[in-house]
Design a protein around this motif. Sequence first.
Motif: not given
Length: 188
Positions: A17-18, A21-22, A25, A29, A32
């Motif tokens: 999850i981390a 998010i990184e 950013d 999206i 990714t």
Amino acid sequence: MPLIILALLIGIPLIEIALFIEIGDEIGIWPTIGLCIATALAGSLMLRVQGLSTLMRARAAMARDQMPVREMLDGIGLAIAGALLLTPGFATDTVGLLLFIPAVRRWLGRGFWSFLVKSGRFHVVGTPFPGGSARRGGGTVIDGEYRDITEADDGKASNPASPWRQLPDETAPDASPGHPTDKTEKQP
């Protein structure tokens, strides 16, 4: 061991999850998500190519009457790599891609194999057993009772309950009363 499994079940998703998010950013999206799909497709293609190659090497080793240990360990590594690449996430994809490198698989396979041999789960011919010498037959001693079931001098097994006892001759008369070949029966 249960604590390690619990830590992995909680830790890996948190790391993924981390990273989502990184990276989301930084690149957005949709790139990714596209990157996750691309790693899954690339992993399935690499799994197919390397898996078939490993299968052919295993068949060749068995044709030479050799145990395909290296190929089996490669197959396990490839299966784990494929599962990790199909799991969405960048950390699992990184580990999965590393497992597709043959040198990494060999290094991990040697470590796993030496662990199995040292723990006594497998024994390689010509190597000493844990705690003993291969030359002197040392190592683990199994203590127990036994029963001799070899045949006695009369040709019958020494253990009458043994399934390997000598069966009666079918041409000999049966000792049960009323049998047609019983010689004790009176003739009228």
